[in-house]
Scaffold this motif. Structure first.
Motif, PDB file in Angstrom:
ATOM      1  N   SER A  52       0.877  -1.350  -0.349  1.00  0.00           N
ATOM      2  CA  SER A  52       0.242  -0.620   0.088  1.00  0.00           C
ATOM      3  C   SER A  52       0.410   1.731  -0.129  1.00  0.00           C
ATOM      4  O   SER A  52      -0.052   2.240  -0.651  1.00  0.00           O
ATOM      5  N   ASP A  53       2.245   1.025   0.235  1.00  0.00           N
ATOM      6  CA  ASP A  53       2.553   2.598   0.691  1.00  0.00           C
ATOM      7  C   ASP A  53       3.388   2.419  -1.097  1.00  0.00           C
ATOM      8  O   ASP A  53       4.357   3.564  -0.791  1.00  0.00           O
ATOM      9  N   GLY A  54       3.047   1.375  -2.182  1.00  0.00           N
ATOM     10  CA  GLY A  54       3.441   2.269  -3.425  1.00  0.00           C
ATOM     11  C   GLY A  54       4.848   1.198  -3.769  1.00  0.00           C
ATOM     12  O   GLY A  54       5.769   1.770  -4.569  1.00  0.00           O
ATOM     13  N   TYR A  55       5.390   0.644  -3.260  1.00  0.00           N
ATOM     14  CA  TYR A  55       7.324   0.077  -2.904  1.00  0.00           C
ATOM     15  C   TYR A  55       6.639  -1.935  -3.424  1.00  0.00           C
ATOM     16  O   TYR A  55       5.384  -1.593  -3.082  1.00  0.00           O
ATOM     17  N   THR A  56       7.813  -2.156  -3.567  1.00  0.00           N
ATOM     18  CA  THR A  56       7.623  -3.593  -3.863  1.00  0.00           C
ATOM     19  C   THR A  56       8.227  -4.223  -3.278  1.00  0.00           C
ATOM     20  O   THR A  56       9.452  -3.403  -2.590  1.00  0.00           O
ATOM     21  N   TYR A  57       7.870  -5.279  -2.344  1.00  0.00           N
ATOM     22  CA  TYR A  57       9.169  -5.829  -1.737  1.00  0.00           C
ATOM     23  C   TYR A  57       9.843  -7.415  -1.578  1.00  0.00           C
ATOM     24  O   TYR A  57       9.379  -8.340  -2.423  1.00  0.00           O
ATOM     25  N   GLU A  58      11.304  -7.455  -1.668  1.00  0.00           N
ATOM     26  CA  GLU A  58      11.571  -8.946  -2.128  1.00  0.00           C
ATOM     27  C   GLU A  58      12.795  -9.788  -1.727  1.00  0.00           C
ATOM     28  O   GLU A  58      13.119  -8.676  -0.549  1.00  0.00           O
ATOM     29  N   PHE A  59      12.982 -10.640  -1.382  1.00  0.00           N
ATOM     30  CA  PHE A  59      14.235 -11.449  -0.204  1.00  0.00           C
ATOM     31  C   PHE A  59      15.800 -11.642  -1.294  1.00  0.00           C
ATOM     32  O   PHE A  59      14.790 -11.765  -2.578  1.00  0.00           O
ATOM     33  N   ALA A  60      16.057 -11.148  -0.553  1.00  0.00           N
ATOM     34  CA  ALA A  60      17.522 -11.764  -1.118  1.00  0.00           C
ATOM     35  C   ALA A  60      18.464 -11.552  -0.451  1.00  0.00           C
ATOM     36  O   ALA A  60      18.580 -11.817   1.315  1.00  0.00           O
ATOM     37  N   GLY A  61      19.950 -12.586  -0.390  1.00  0.00           N
ATOM     38  CA  GLY A  61      20.944 -13.096   0.509  1.00  0.00           C
ATOM     39  C   GLY A  61      21.410 -11.881   1.643  1.00  0.00           C
ATOM     40  O   GLY A  61      21.568 -10.944   0.846  1.00  0.00           O
ATOM     41  N   LEU A  62      22.503 -12.664   2.244  1.00  0.00           N
ATOM     42  CA  LEU A  62      23.316 -11.570   2.722  1.00  0.00           C
ATOM     43  C   LEU A  62      24.378 -10.933   2.321  1.00  0.00           C
ATOM     44  O   LEU A  62      25.229 -12.365   2.564  1.00  0.00           O
ATOM     45  N   GLY A  63      25.307  -9.915   2.142  1.00  0.00           N
ATOM     46  CA  GLY A  63      26.868  -9.929   2.018  1.00  0.00           C
ATOM     47  C   GLY A  63      27.032 -10.472   0.998  1.00  0.00           C
ATOM     48  O   GLY A  63      26.115 -10.376  -0.319  1.00  0.00           O
ATOM     49  N   LEU A  84      14.897  -8.238   3.808  1.00  0.00           N
ATOM     50  CA  LEU A  84      14.320  -7.859   2.834  1.00  0.00           C
ATOM     51  C   LEU A  84      14.396  -6.805   2.276  1.00  0.00           C
ATOM     52  O   LEU A  84      14.795  -5.756   2.674  1.00  0.00           O
ATOM     53  N   GLN A  85      14.389  -6.740   1.128  1.00  0.00           N
ATOM     54  CA  GLN A  85      14.381  -5.758   0.366  1.00  0.00           C
ATOM     55  C   GLN A  85      13.740  -4.573  -0.141  1.00  0.00           C
ATOM     56  O   GLN A  85      12.457  -5.166  -0.316  1.00  0.00           O
ATOM     57  N   ARG A  86      12.916  -3.339  -0.339  1.00  0.00           N
ATOM     58  CA  ARG A  86      12.435  -2.353  -0.788  1.00  0.00           C
ATOM     59  C   ARG A  86      12.615  -1.865  -2.118  1.00  0.00           C
ATOM     60  O   ARG A  86      14.044  -1.827  -1.968  1.00  0.00           O
ATOM     61  N   VAL A  87      11.928  -1.903  -3.590  1.00  0.00           N
ATOM     62  CA  VAL A  87      11.936  -1.326  -4.438  1.00  0.00           C
ATOM     63  C   VAL A  87      11.298  -0.117  -5.039  1.00  0.00           C
ATOM     64  O   VAL A  87       9.932  -1.066  -4.959  1.00  0.00           O
ATOM     65  N   ALA A  88      11.357   0.403  -5.050  1.00  0.00           N
ATOM     66  CA  ALA A  88      11.350   1.479  -5.657  1.00  0.00           C
ATOM     67  C   ALA A  88      10.137   1.458  -6.812  1.00  0.00           C
ATOM     68  O   ALA A  88       8.693   2.177  -6.789  1.00  0.00           O
ATOM     69  N   ARG A  89      10.033   0.767  -7.905  1.00  0.00           N
ATOM     70  CA  ARG A  89       9.866   0.463  -9.385  1.00  0.00           C
ATOM     71  C   ARG A  89      10.214  -0.730 -10.021  1.00  0.00           C
ATOM     72  O   ARG A  89      11.527  -0.957  -9.729  1.00  0.00           O
ATOM     73  N   GLY A  90       9.200  -1.829 -10.410  1.00  0.00           N
ATOM     74  CA  GLY A  90       9.507  -2.590 -10.944  1.00  0.00           C
ATOM     75  C   GLY A  90      10.736  -3.229 -10.221  1.00  0.00           C
ATOM     76  O   GLY A  90      10.246  -4.107  -9.070  1.00  0.00           O
ATOM     77  N   GLY A  91      11.333  -4.190 -11.175  1.00  0.00           N
ATOM     78  CA  GLY A  91      12.664  -5.688  -9.748  1.00  0.00           C
ATOM     79  C   GLY A  91      11.402  -6.478  -9.975  1.00  0.00           C
ATOM     80  O   GLY A  91      10.441  -6.896 -10.349  1.00  0.00           O
ATOM     81  N   SER A  92      11.719  -7.519 -10.006  1.00  0.00           N
ATOM     82  CA  SER A  92      11.998  -8.848  -9.573  1.00  0.00           C
ATOM     83  C   SER A  92      10.648  -9.113  -8.396  1.00  0.00           C
ATOM     84  O   SER A  92      11.122  -8.401  -6.958  1.00  0.00           O
TER      85      SER A  92
END
Length: 239
Positions: A52-63, A84-92
């Motif tokens: 709802s905040d306009g971002y998408t969220y996805e998981f990724a590894g560390l380091g 957990l990463q916040r993606v402003a536009r697009g992304g996977s």
């Protein structure tokens, strides 16, 4: 006798007709709904939607392993960490760490028990900016052929909108947090505007440099209990 034969012929015909009518009804009852379901247009499964905040969220590894795994095993422990990463536009989407064409920010860490796969978030929600995650080791330098267990994570985290722009980013004040492996939650160690460096000297000492908005500082932390041993301001102008 002829009348009896005629009666049985008619009875056989009636039974045959009733049998075929029953079979036809059964086929219609079972087959028509299936045919309608097959021919009816159906929507494709919906893709994950932005929050709802306009971002998408996805998981990724560390380091360094972030490009090849989602859950990074912390050496010498039964714990793994996913960011957990916040993606402003697009992304996977989803459990993916593939290439991205947009900026991403780490907003939380998920700790996973690799024996039971139970997991928990280190922070509440997604209103954070985690600029760096540093693994603290039990032995530094590591003896040849010895284990190198991770004892804690040091994290450079912003958790408030300190510049008033309506969002939490790298431009906000950060603090240094420590998460001891297996503990319930991280603990704040040092308030700062910017944490500029973390270096573990050995199994006893960690040096952290940070900027408090006026002066640069160097902090000596105990690698065992993470107490502040010394905090020294650094002059940017030689005298």
């Amino acid at each position: 006798m002829a009348d009896d034969n005629r009666f049985f012929r008619w009875l056989g015909r009636i039974n045959s007709i009733l049998f075929f009518l029953g079979a036809a009804c059964l086929i219609l009852f079972a087959g028509v709904p299936a045919l309608i379901w097959t021919m009816a247009p159906r929507e494709a499964p919906a893709a994950p939607q932005p929050a709802s905040d306009g971002y998408t969220y996805e998981f990724a590894g560390l380091g360094e392993t972030a490009g090849s795994t989602v859950i990074t095993h912390l050496d010498g422990t039964d714990e793994g960490i996913a960011t957990l990463q916040r993606v402003a536009r697009g992304g996977s989407y989803g459990l993916s760490s593939g290439g991205r064409s947009y900026d991403v920010d780490i907003v939380n860490l998920l700790a996973v028990d690799l024996k039971t796969m139970k997991n928990r978030w280190l922070f509440h929600g997604v209103k954070h900016d985690i600029e760096g995650v540093y693994q603290v080791r039990e032995l530094v330098p590591v003896p040849q052929n010895a284990a190198d267990p991770v004892t804690a994570l040091l994290m450079d985290v912003a958790d408030a909108d300190t510049n008033g722009d309506g969002k939490i980013t790298s431009a906000d004040r950060h603090a240094l947090y420590v998460y001891r492996i297996g503990s319930s939650k991280p603990v704040k160690l040092v308030d700062a505007v910017l944490v500029s460096g973390v270096q573990q000297l050995d199994g006893e000492r960690i040096v952290v440099t940070y900027y408090d908005g006026k002066t640069d500082h160097a902090v000596l932390l105990s690698a065992k209990d993470f107490r502040v041993v010394a905090d020294t301001p650094l002059s940017a102008t030689p005298k």
